[in-house]
Design an enzyme around this catalytic site. Sequence first.
Site, PDB file in Angstrom:
ATOM      1  N   MET A   1       0.846  -1.190   0.000  1.00  0.00           N
ATOM      2  CA  MET A   1       0.000   0.000   0.000  1.00  0.00           C
ATOM      3  C   MET A   1       0.891   1.254   0.000  1.00  0.00           C
ATOM      4  O   MET A   1       0.450   2.335   0.391  1.00  0.00           O
ATOM      5  CB  MET A   1      -0.939  -0.011   1.204  1.00  0.00           C
ATOM      6  CG  MET A   1      -1.903  -1.196   1.154  1.00  0.00           C
ATOM      7  SD  MET A   1      -3.436  -0.932   2.053  1.00  0.00           S
ATOM      8  CE  MET A   1      -2.837  -0.677   3.697  1.00  0.00           C
TER       9      MET A   1
ATOM     10  N   HIS B   1       9.075   1.167   3.351  1.00  0.00           N
ATOM     11  CA  HIS B   1      10.198   1.219   4.287  1.00  0.00           C
ATOM     12  C   HIS B   1      11.114   0.025   4.003  1.00  0.00           C
ATOM     13  O   HIS B   1      10.836  -0.783   3.084  1.00  0.00           O
ATOM     14  CB  HIS B   1       9.700   1.228   5.733  1.00  0.00           C
ATOM     15  CG  HIS B   1       8.685   0.165   6.029  1.00  0.00           C
ATOM     16  ND1 HIS B   1       8.980  -1.175   6.006  1.00  0.00           N
ATOM     17  CD2 HIS B   1       7.364   0.241   6.333  1.00  0.00           C
ATOM     18  CE1 HIS B   1       7.904  -1.875   6.296  1.00  0.00           C
ATOM     19  NE2 HIS B   1       6.898  -1.047   6.491  1.00  0.00           N
TER      20      HIS B   1
ATOM     21  N   GLY C   1      11.434  -2.739   5.290  1.00  0.00           N
ATOM     22  CA  GLY C   1      10.753  -4.042   5.291  1.00  0.00           C
ATOM     23  C   GLY C   1      10.250  -4.385   3.903  1.00  0.00           C
ATOM     24  O   GLY C   1      10.438  -5.504   3.418  1.00  0.00           O
ATOM     25  N   HIS C   2       9.614  -3.407   3.240  1.00  0.00           N
ATOM     26  CA  HIS C   2       9.136  -3.649   1.869  1.00  0.00           C
ATOM     27  C   HIS C   2      10.320  -3.934   0.936  1.00  0.00           C
ATOM     28  O   HIS C   2      10.249  -4.806   0.073  1.00  0.00           O
ATOM     29  CB  HIS C   2       8.392  -2.422   1.338  1.00  0.00           C
ATOM     30  CG  HIS C   2       7.128  -2.095   2.059  1.00  0.00           C
ATOM     31  ND1 HIS C   2       7.003  -1.003   2.887  1.00  0.00           N
ATOM     32  CD2 HIS C   2       5.929  -2.722   2.082  1.00  0.00           C
ATOM     33  CE1 HIS C   2       5.769  -0.968   3.367  1.00  0.00           C
ATOM     34  NE2 HIS C   2       5.097  -1.990   2.906  1.00  0.00           N
TER      35      HIS C   2
ATOM     36  N   LYS D   1       5.256  -9.907   9.224  1.00  0.00           N
ATOM     37  CA  LYS D   1       4.682  -9.036  10.259  1.00  0.00           C
ATOM     38  C   LYS D   1       3.159  -9.163  10.282  1.00  0.00           C
ATOM     39  O   LYS D   1       2.541  -9.147  11.319  1.00  0.00           O
ATOM     40  CB  LYS D   1       5.088  -7.579  10.063  1.00  0.00           C
ATOM     41  CG  LYS D   1       4.680  -6.727  11.262  1.00  0.00           C
ATOM     42  CD  LYS D   1       5.149  -5.319  11.139  1.00  0.00           C
ATOM     43  CE  LYS D   1       4.199  -4.496  10.326  1.00  0.00           C
ATOM     44  NZ  LYS D   1       2.881  -4.297  10.968  1.00  0.00           N
TER      45      LYS D   1
ATOM     46  N   GLN E   1      -2.494 -12.306   7.963  1.00  0.00           N
ATOM     47  CA  GLN E   1      -2.766 -11.977   6.554  1.00  0.00           C
ATOM     48  C   GLN E   1      -2.113 -12.985   5.612  1.00  0.00           C
ATOM     49  O   GLN E   1      -2.745 -13.477   4.666  1.00  0.00           O
ATOM     50  CB  GLN E   1      -2.260 -10.562   6.253  1.00  0.00           C
ATOM     51  CG  GLN E   1      -2.243 -10.226   4.770  1.00  0.00           C
ATOM     52  CD  GLN E   1      -1.898  -8.776   4.488  1.00  0.00           C
ATOM     53  OE1 GLN E   1      -2.734  -7.919   4.622  1.00  0.00           O
ATOM     54  NE2 GLN E   1      -0.660  -8.507   4.083  1.00  0.00           N
TER      55      GLN E   1
ATOM     56  N   SER F   1       4.382   1.200   8.212  1.00  0.00           N
ATOM     57  CA  SER F   1       4.044   2.550   7.754  1.00  0.00           C
ATOM     58  C   SER F   1       3.336   3.315   8.871  1.00  0.00           C
ATOM     59  O   SER F   1       3.425   4.535   8.961  1.00  0.00           O
ATOM     60  CB  SER F   1       3.130   2.470   6.536  1.00  0.00           C
ATOM     61  OG  SER F   1       3.721   1.629   5.569  1.00  0.00           O
TER      62      SER F   1
HETATM   63  O1  PAF Z   1      -0.115  -5.760   3.599  1.00  0.00           O
HETATM   64  C1  PAF Z   1      -0.526  -4.846   2.868  1.00  0.00           C
HETATM   65  O2  PAF Z   1       0.149  -3.838   2.633  1.00  0.00           O
HETATM   66  C2  PAF Z   1      -1.926  -4.973   2.272  1.00  0.00           C
HETATM   67  O3  PAF Z   1      -2.796  -5.604   3.148  1.00  0.00           O
HETATM   68  C3  PAF Z   1      -1.928  -5.663   0.885  1.00  0.00           C
HETATM   69  C4  PAF Z   1      -1.488  -7.115   0.997  1.00  0.00           C
HETATM   70  C5  PAF Z   1      -1.021  -4.921  -0.056  1.00  0.00           C
HETATM   71  C6  PAF Z   1      -3.342  -5.660   0.311  1.00  0.00           C
HETATM   72  O4  PAF Z   1      -3.817  -4.369   0.141  1.00  0.00           O
END
Ligand code: PAF
Length: 282
Positions: free
Chosen positions: A30, A34, A36-37, A151, A155, A188
């Site tokens: 989204m 940072h 982590g991404h 993290k 999900q 974030s």
């Molecule tokens: O983890 C996230 O940033 C969101 O939940 C994702 C997987 C991009 C879905 O919008």
Amino acid sequence: MLVIHTQQELAEQIAEWRHHDEHIALVPTMGSLHAGHLSLVELAREHAERVIVSIFVNPTQFGESEDFDDYPRSLERDQRRLKTTATDMIFAPDVETLYPFGPDKATTVSVPGLTENFCGATRPGHFDGVTTVVARLFAIVQPDVAVFGQKDYQQQLVIRRMTADLSLPVTIITGETVRDDDGLALSSRNSYLSDEERAIAPALYASLQSVGQQLQAGGREFAELEAAAIEKLNNAGFKVDYFAIRRALNLEVPDRDCDDLVVLVAAQLGPARLIDNIVVTI
Ligand code: PAF
């Protein structure tokens, strides 16, 4: 690095890569990226010749009173950060591209069971929004692999379940949580914390580590360990939503012999809802 906004341009570029037999990894985000991404991007690169990072603040996964409007958006800054990585393409669609009939009328993908507790209980509809948008991204991008962060432990389990249940031809990879030096998991939402709250925040990970050590030492009074951790965090200034020791595989209540555990926590600290977890393999 390409920056693409439409499905048409995306399809053309992907067709070209596929023509050269190149594999594609997708890192859904989204934005407000940072370290982590960025580590997920590097992991993605180990699994495919081409890496696409999607950036989309998904309206359907936010509740009405949640921070959709305030969620940090910074495409230019994200672009600068991704230029230093192995990213081949940023896919930044608008709402109409992902929800042609509108977010309110979207066909919804829902994973029962796994989504009922923890973040699913506190944030009703949240996981339906996540699975709905991830299924759409998978349909549009058709990646070979997709990478998600540990993290968001629940999900990534939910997405794994959706992918298996619908036989989607995507391999799900989970990347390790990246932390600041003091242990706070990068997020974030950390940007919402005041200096004072930021100084308290590492106590969240410290509480996970402490319970992890007690589990490794043979502690099996799960409810007592959870209650003690909740009390300590609440006294430190958090409002704990949940602190739970569960089976790592499926988040079910473990029996005493279970040796693959996950310790999950979510807590409000000032304006920020922080989540974290550790996997404990005995
Ligand atoms: O983890 C996230 O940033 C969101 O939940 C994702 C997987 C991009 C879905 O919008």
